[in-house]
Design a protein around this motif. Structure first.
Motif, mmCIF file in Angstrom:
data_model
loop_
_atom_site.group_PDB
_atom_site.id
_atom_site.type_symbol
_atom_site.label_atom_id
_atom_site.label_comp_id
_atom_site.label_asym_id
_atom_site.label_seq_id
_atom_site.Cartn_x
_atom_site.Cartn_y
_atom_site.Cartn_z
ATOM 1 N N GLN A 116 4.361 5.832 -5.214
ATOM 2 C CA GLN A 116 4.487 5.864 -6.675
ATOM 3 C C GLN A 116 3.437 6.774 -7.298
ATOM 4 O O GLN A 116 3.740 7.534 -8.215
ATOM 5 N N ASN A 117 2.218 6.727 -6.791
ATOM 6 C CA ASN A 117 1.135 7.538 -7.352
ATOM 7 C C ASN A 117 1.252 9.017 -7.004
ATOM 8 O O ASN A 117 0.677 9.854 -7.700
ATOM 9 N N ASN A 118 1.962 9.336 -5.919
ATOM 10 C CA ASN A 118 2.031 10.722 -5.436
ATOM 11 C C ASN A 118 3.453 11.254 -5.345
ATOM 12 O O ASN A 118 3.678 12.268 -4.691
ATOM 13 N N GLN A 119 4.405 10.609 -6.005
ATOM 14 C CA GLN A 119 5.794 11.030 -5.855
ATOM 15 C C GLN A 119 6.054 12.445 -6.371
ATOM 16 O O GLN A 119 7.001 13.104 -5.943
ATOM 17 N N SER A 161 -2.679 13.213 -0.004
ATOM 18 C CA SER A 161 -1.769 14.231 -0.554
ATOM 19 C C SER A 161 -1.524 15.353 0.446
ATOM 20 O O SER A 161 -0.410 15.867 0.541
ATOM 21 N N THR A 201 4.050 1.621 -0.916
ATOM 22 C CA THR A 201 4.780 1.747 -2.181
ATOM 23 C C THR A 201 3.881 2.293 -3.285
ATOM 24 O O THR A 201 4.275 3.178 -4.041
ATOM 25 N N GLN A 202 2.661 1.793 -3.347
ATOM 26 C CA GLN A 202 1.712 2.246 -4.369
ATOM 27 C C GLN A 202 1.369 3.723 -4.176
ATOM 28 O O GLN A 202 1.342 4.495 -5.135
ATOM 29 N N LEU A 203 1.115 4.118 -2.927
ATOM 30 C CA LEU A 203 0.781 5.519 -2.638
ATOM 31 C C LEU A 203 1.949 6.447 -2.990
ATOM 32 O O LEU A 203 1.748 7.525 -3.552
ATOM 33 N N ASP A 214 0.836 -1.210 0.000
ATOM 34 C CA ASP A 214 0.000 0.000 0.000
ATOM 35 C C ASP A 214 0.862 1.248 0.000
ATOM 36 O O ASP A 214 0.623 2.188 -0.766
#
Length: 169
Positions: free
Chosen positions: A13-16, A58, A9-11, A7
């Motif tokens: 990647q999506n918000n980097q 975010s 890692t995904q967050l 979870d």
């Protein structure tokens, strides 16, 4: 990897992009940017359990990122220069065609932002991201009224710094 790691890692990647924006506002070099990026991600991981979903991910991410950056900057010697928002953060202000006058104004704005204090730079970053004042206040840990007041003061400082007569002072 367990589900928490997946979870997280995904967050990230999506918000980097949020972390990169914070890094750009507080670093001068690619190496500093990468170091700060790693430190922010580490702090996000350490505090991931504290994210309860009361605010948008975010907003929480900006808050942790800005606090980490400001803390690190304050720990460093004052002789080390600190940068601000890279002109790419102002891309939504640029027209599709190259405009030399607009480009010069963006450079002046960028150099003026560099002269603001850490908190003002954070406010300006969030404002340029077109976040509502409610979210800016949440991210900064201040009231919405205080966010508006501080942003108005930062805008006034920027206007003064961007005034050609300011350079003569």
């Amino acid at each position: 990897m367990n589900s928490k790691e997946i979870d997280f890692t995904q967050l990230i990647q999506n918000n980097q992009g949020i972390v990169h924006k914070v890094c750009r506002i507080y670093t001068d070099t690619q190496e500093e940017h990468e170091d700060l990026f790693q430190e922010i991600v580490l702090q996000l991981w350490k505090s991931f359990d504290s994210f309860k979903g009361d605010s948008k991910f975010s907003t929480w991410m900006y808050r942790v990122g800005l606090n980490t950056a400001i803390t690190l900057i304050r720990k460093k010697s004052k002789s080390i220069p600190v940068t601000s928002i890279d002109s790419t953060n102002f891309s939504h202000l640029k027209s599709q065609e190259y405009d030399e006058v607009q480009e010069e104004r963006l450079k002046l704005l960028n150099s003026s932002i560099k002269k603001l204090n850490d908190v003002e730079r954070a406010l300006v970053l969030l404002y340029l991201e077109e976040l509502p004042y409610k979210e800016i206040a949440e991210t900064m840990g201040i009231t919405e009224v205080n966010a508006r007041v501080k942003m108005n003061r930062a805008k006034e400082k920027l206007k003064e710094m961007m005034n050609p007569s300011y350079a003569r002072k």
